[in-house]
Design an enzyme around this catalytic site. Structure first.
Site, PDB file in Angstrom:
ATOM      1  N   LYS A  21       1.250 -18.969   6.338  1.00  0.00           N
ATOM      2  CA  LYS A  21       0.526 -19.260   7.563  1.00  0.00           C
ATOM      3  C   LYS A  21       0.451 -17.976   8.380  1.00  0.00           C
ATOM      4  O   LYS A  21       1.263 -17.096   8.168  1.00  0.00           O
ATOM      5  CB  LYS A  21       1.222 -20.372   8.350  1.00  0.00           C
ATOM      6  CG  LYS A  21       2.617 -19.971   8.865  1.00  0.00           C
ATOM      7  CD  LYS A  21       3.019 -20.720  10.087  1.00  0.00           C
ATOM      8  CE  LYS A  21       2.561 -20.094  11.358  1.00  0.00           C
ATOM      9  NZ  LYS A  21       3.412 -19.034  11.891  1.00  0.00           N
ATOM     10  N   LYS A  50       9.266 -18.813  23.060  1.00  0.00           N
ATOM     11  CA  LYS A  50      10.027 -17.607  22.705  1.00  0.00           C
ATOM     12  C   LYS A  50      10.847 -17.194  23.907  1.00  0.00           C
ATOM     13  O   LYS A  50      10.531 -17.536  25.034  1.00  0.00           O
ATOM     14  CB  LYS A  50       9.077 -16.491  22.294  1.00  0.00           C
ATOM     15  CG  LYS A  50       8.300 -16.826  21.031  1.00  0.00           C
ATOM     16  CD  LYS A  50       8.056 -15.605  20.181  1.00  0.00           C
ATOM     17  CE  LYS A  50       7.354 -15.943  18.888  1.00  0.00           C
ATOM     18  NZ  LYS A  50       8.265 -16.309  17.798  1.00  0.00           N
ATOM     19  N   HIS A  71       3.980 -25.777  12.190  1.00  0.00           N
ATOM     20  CA  HIS A  71       5.352 -26.293  12.098  1.00  0.00           C
ATOM     21  C   HIS A  71       5.564 -27.578  12.893  1.00  0.00           C
ATOM     22  O   HIS A  71       6.114 -28.550  12.394  1.00  0.00           O
ATOM     23  CB  HIS A  71       6.360 -25.266  12.624  1.00  0.00           C
ATOM     24  CG  HIS A  71       6.273 -23.931  11.948  1.00  0.00           C
ATOM     25  ND1 HIS A  71       5.993 -23.792  10.614  1.00  0.00           N
ATOM     26  CD2 HIS A  71       6.453 -22.669  12.406  1.00  0.00           C
ATOM     27  CE1 HIS A  71       5.995 -22.507  10.293  1.00  0.00           C
ATOM     28  NE2 HIS A  71       6.271 -21.807  11.368  1.00  0.00           N
ATOM     29  N   ASP A 102       4.485 -23.957   4.668  1.00  0.00           N
ATOM     30  CA  ASP A 102       4.929 -24.119   6.046  1.00  0.00           C
ATOM     31  C   ASP A 102       6.443 -24.202   5.913  1.00  0.00           C
ATOM     32  O   ASP A 102       6.984 -25.226   5.465  1.00  0.00           O
ATOM     33  CB  ASP A 102       4.374 -25.406   6.668  1.00  0.00           C
ATOM     34  CG  ASP A 102       4.787 -25.519   8.124  1.00  0.00           C
ATOM     35  OD1 ASP A 102       5.978 -25.286   8.411  1.00  0.00           O
ATOM     36  OD2 ASP A 102       3.939 -25.815   8.977  1.00  0.00           O
ATOM     37  N   HIS A 103       7.126 -23.116   6.248  1.00  0.00           N
ATOM     38  CA  HIS A 103       8.537 -23.064   5.842  1.00  0.00           C
ATOM     39  C   HIS A 103       9.398 -24.113   6.538  1.00  0.00           C
ATOM     40  O   HIS A 103      10.483 -24.411   6.087  1.00  0.00           O
ATOM     41  CB  HIS A 103       9.103 -21.649   6.001  1.00  0.00           C
ATOM     42  CG  HIS A 103       9.433 -21.249   7.402  1.00  0.00           C
ATOM     43  ND1 HIS A 103       8.505 -20.820   8.290  1.00  0.00           N
ATOM     44  CD2 HIS A 103      10.612 -21.224   8.066  1.00  0.00           C
ATOM     45  CE1 HIS A 103       9.081 -20.534   9.438  1.00  0.00           C
ATOM     46  NE2 HIS A 103      10.362 -20.774   9.341  1.00  0.00           N
ATOM     47  N   ASP A 112       0.607 -20.281  16.611  1.00  0.00           N
ATOM     48  CA  ASP A 112       1.720 -19.755  15.816  1.00  0.00           C
ATOM     49  C   ASP A 112       2.718 -20.847  15.408  1.00  0.00           C
ATOM     50  O   ASP A 112       3.259 -20.805  14.303  1.00  0.00           O
ATOM     51  CB  ASP A 112       2.440 -18.671  16.634  1.00  0.00           C
ATOM     52  CG  ASP A 112       3.523 -17.961  15.837  1.00  0.00           C
ATOM     53  OD1 ASP A 112       3.214 -17.511  14.719  1.00  0.00           O
ATOM     54  OD2 ASP A 112       4.668 -17.866  16.328  1.00  0.00           O
ATOM     55  N   GLU A 167      13.277 -20.467  20.628  1.00  0.00           N
ATOM     56  CA  GLU A 167      13.741 -19.226  19.988  1.00  0.00           C
ATOM     57  C   GLU A 167      14.268 -18.269  21.041  1.00  0.00           C
ATOM     58  O   GLU A 167      13.766 -18.252  22.167  1.00  0.00           O
ATOM     59  CB  GLU A 167      12.571 -18.547  19.272  1.00  0.00           C
ATOM     60  CG  GLU A 167      11.975 -19.360  18.172  1.00  0.00           C
ATOM     61  CD  GLU A 167      10.881 -18.579  17.473  1.00  0.00           C
ATOM     62  OE1 GLU A 167      11.222 -17.751  16.626  1.00  0.00           O
ATOM     63  OE2 GLU A 167       9.704 -18.766  17.816  1.00  0.00           O
ATOM     64  N   LYS A 196      13.156 -26.805   5.314  1.00  0.00           N
ATOM     65  CA  LYS A 196      14.469 -26.866   5.979  1.00  0.00           C
ATOM     66  C   LYS A 196      15.188 -28.153   5.572  1.00  0.00           C
ATOM     67  O   LYS A 196      14.578 -29.209   5.463  1.00  0.00           O
ATOM     68  CB  LYS A 196      14.303 -26.777   7.501  1.00  0.00           C
ATOM     69  CG  LYS A 196      13.806 -25.397   7.945  1.00  0.00           C
ATOM     70  CD  LYS A 196      13.802 -25.238   9.435  1.00  0.00           C
ATOM     71  CE  LYS A 196      13.052 -23.975   9.851  1.00  0.00           C
ATOM     72  NZ  LYS A 196      13.871 -22.807  10.099  1.00  0.00           N
ATOM     73  N   ARG A 244       0.806  -1.222   0.000  1.00  0.00           N
ATOM     74  CA  ARG A 244       0.000   0.000   0.000  1.00  0.00           C
ATOM     75  C   ARG A 244       0.833   1.263   0.000  1.00  0.00           C
ATOM     76  O   ARG A 244       0.366   2.336  -0.347  1.00  0.00           O
ATOM     77  CB  ARG A 244      -0.888  -0.001   1.243  1.00  0.00           C
ATOM     78  CG  ARG A 244      -2.295  -0.372   0.937  1.00  0.00           C
ATOM     79  CD  ARG A 244      -3.159  -0.231   2.132  1.00  0.00           C
ATOM     80  NE  ARG A 244      -2.446  -0.634   3.358  1.00  0.00           N
ATOM     81  CZ  ARG A 244      -3.034  -0.820   4.517  1.00  0.00           C
ATOM     82  NH1 ARG A 244      -4.323  -0.642   4.628  1.00  0.00           N
ATOM     83  NH2 ARG A 244      -2.356  -1.175   5.584  1.00  0.00           N
TER      84      ARG A 244
HETATM   85  C1  BG6 Z   1       7.011 -18.367  12.154  1.00  0.00           C
HETATM   86  C2  BG6 Z   1       6.360 -17.885  13.410  1.00  0.00           C
HETATM   87  O1  BG6 Z   1       6.121 -19.154  11.401  1.00  0.00           O
HETATM   88  O2  BG6 Z   1       8.154 -19.125  12.477  1.00  0.00           O
HETATM   89  C3  BG6 Z   1       7.340 -17.060  14.228  1.00  0.00           C
HETATM   90  O3  BG6 Z   1       5.221 -17.104  13.098  1.00  0.00           O
HETATM   91  C4  BG6 Z   1       8.609 -17.840  14.453  1.00  0.00           C
HETATM   92  O4  BG6 Z   1       6.770 -16.654  15.466  1.00  0.00           O
HETATM   93  C5  BG6 Z   1       9.156 -18.408  13.163  1.00  0.00           C
HETATM   94  O5  BG6 Z   1       9.561 -16.940  15.025  1.00  0.00           O
HETATM   95  C6  BG6 Z   1      10.304 -19.351  13.429  1.00  0.00           C
HETATM   96  O6  BG6 Z   1      10.919 -19.697  12.226  1.00  0.00           O
HETATM   97  P1  BG6 Z   1      12.458 -20.134  12.199  1.00  0.00           P
HETATM   98  O7  BG6 Z   1      12.688 -20.611  10.807  1.00  0.00           O
HETATM   99  O8  BG6 Z   1      13.262 -18.924  12.577  1.00  0.00           O
HETATM  100  O9  BG6 Z   1      12.586 -21.210  13.220  1.00  0.00           O
END
Ligand code: BG6
Length: 488
Positions: free
Chosen positions: A150, A340, A242, A179-180, A237, A218, A184, A50
């Site tokens: 997501k 976290k 994940h 879903d990243h 989250d 994290e 990995k 935007r």
């Molecule tokens: C995201 C979450 O999908 O994954 C975040 O929304 C999280 O809160 C992150 O920090 C973690 O990804 P990675 O690859 O750094 O472990």
């Protein structure tokens, strides 16, 4: 020398292009693939947001973000400039009527047969609106694809509404739910380890495995995402997506090919076999936590409540004893833990085997075998075995890791998860993306737990930032005669 599967030329439209995910992950990933020579010359990457900005300013933004988020990458400036020539910016208000989408239509004209992809790196509340506008403007062609970040909704009902709305424009074969974690390296290696080695399969069951632990810890707090996070919490989250995906890959039966649906059908079976956690199990099988102020790596970290600016019941930590009710896994708990502001950034899967039936080397000699798949920070696979300690003076049993990581041997850099996934979208390979029924099944399980938490009025236990989470998480393991694997 790494080999790359070529991808066809593409037009990638990134909605939410000025957002954190785009700048931190998507554009740097594309830059890396460009440097690896994988982005065909006529490809275009169109950032959409935007903000009032021109292409020049946006390119500058992408460049600066790269310097900020990947300071250790010594990227050749000339090559970076070459990459940025592929990048354009178009201002669109996604909520504006189709008549105001002219600039994007113009930018996408002359596609010359490029694969067209829309990547929605926006709030999920915009997913359906954007899909509708893409239909109204005819930018969504019969072959174009959509990528959904997501979270897909915040419960089963909202996720279904999104999938219905988007599905009215893009059919399932053109919908890439990302879903990243599935991108990995170690996660993909898990499939190879399990299904390319005859050695593993016979021992991969309740017969020899005692339990599985999956930890995603994290150091970061909620950063600039307090608004989103406070409404979401760790279960929505991290666990619903994940962590359940990781659990699926450990637990699934052998797919009969690497075909996307073969893999996804096996994952769905695992999700459907996950035992629901009801109010009566909340206390024994789950722990919710929230960080208070503390020290993370020697630096002061504020309490969560301070970061979100209010008292909150949202969990920033969760530990769960999950159970998969099928013949392979009955009686083998899957302990999931994520939080976290923990002591260190560490994600790993630990498959803990049973002890030997008879301790012929003496009680306490050695330790049960463990297979540790580390996702980050230093990706790798280690199998902990018991060996004779070499040398004279008696027979001593020593536990030592067999390193199964070959990064040094192959001399490759580990690509970011998004690199692989973005290229898979261009190739049209859905294997590492979630099918709609998987998302439904994961929400069904998560919704039951959320309702159970609500019903039992469960409050998060406070844990100091920089710790391993609340002590209740260690106690949960202790009650089962087990412990988290937290190497020094
Ligand atoms: C995201 C979450 O999908 O994954 C975040 O929304 C999280 O809160 C992150 O920090 C973690 O990804 P990675 O690859 O750094 O472990």
């Amino acid at each position: 020398m790494a080999e790359f599967i070529p991808v066809p030329p593409f037009d990638l439209v990134v909605f939410g292009a000025t957002g954190d995910l785009s700048l931190r992950k998507l554009f740097p990933s594309l830059l890396h693939r460009f440097l690896d020579g994988q982005i065909p010359a006529q490809s275009r990457i169109i950032g959409v947001a935007r903000s009032e900005m021109d292409t020049r300013a946006f390119r500058q933004m992408v460049h600066e973000a790269h310097l900020k988020f990947a300071p250790k990458d010594h990227i050749d400036e000339a090559k970076c400039a070459e990459f940025l020539k592929h990048v354009e910016y178009v201002r669109v208000d996604a909520t504006a009527p189709a008549s105001e989408w002219g600039a994007l239509k113009e930018a996408l004209a002359n596609g010359k047969g490029n694969v067209r992809i829309f990547y929605l790196s926006t709030a999920p509340s915009l997913f359906v609106t954007i899909a509708q506008r893409l239909a109204e403007t005819e930018l969504a062609t019969p072959t174009s694809r959509i990528v959904l970040e997501k979270p897909i909704g915040r419960d089963l009902a909202s996720s279904r509404a999104i999938n219905d709305g988007v599905g009215a424009v893009f059919d399932e074969q053109r919908t890439f739910r990302i879903d990243h974690y599935l991108g990995k390296e170690t996660v993909q290696n898990l499939l190879v380890l399990r299904f390319a080695n005859m050695l593993i399969e016979p021992i991969w069951s309740r017969a020899t495995i005692d339990h599985v632990q999956i930890t995603v810890a994290e150091e970061l707090g909620v950063e600039s995402r307090a608004d989103y996070y406070d409404k979401s919490g760790a279960l929505r989250d991290m666990v619903q997506n994940h962590m359940l995906q990781l659990l699926c890959l450990v637990a699934l039966e052998s797919p009969n090919s690497m075909d996307a649906d073969a893999i996804r059908t096996e994952k769905l079976k695992v999700l459907s076999a996950l035992r629901r956690i009801g109010p009566a199990d909340v206390a024994s099988k789950t722990v919710r936590g929230q960080y208070k102020a503390g020290l993370v790596n020697g630096a002061k970290a504020p309490a969560y409540a301070e970061e979100v600016g209010k008292a909150s019941r949202t969990e920033t930590f969760v530990a769960i004893k999950a159970e998969v009710d099928n013949w392979r896994w009955a009686g083998v708990p899957f302990y999931l833990r994520t939080g976290k502001r923990m002591g260190s950034r560490r994600s790993e899967i630990v498959v803990q085997f049973k002890d030997t039936p008879v301790p012929i080397f003496g009680a306490g000699a050695g330790a049960p075998n463990k297979l540790v798949l580390r996702l980050q920070p230093d990706e790798g696979v280690r199998l902990w075995l018991n060996m004779k300690e070499p040398g004279p003076g008696g027979l001593r049993v020593k536990t030592a890791p067999l390193d199964l990581s070959f990064a040094e041997e192959f001399n490759v850099r580990y690509p970011d998860a998004y690199e692989r996934l973005l290229m898979d979208v261009v190739r049209g390979n859905l294997s590492l993306f979630m099918r709609r029924d998987e998302v439904d099944a994961a929400w069904t399980w998560a919704d039951a737990l959320l309702a159970a938490w609500d019903e039992s009025g469960s409050e998060p236990h406070l844990y100091p930032a920089g710790s391993n989470g609340p002590t209740q998480s260690a106690l949960m393991m202790d009650r089962d005669g087990r412990a988290w694997w937290d190497p020094e």
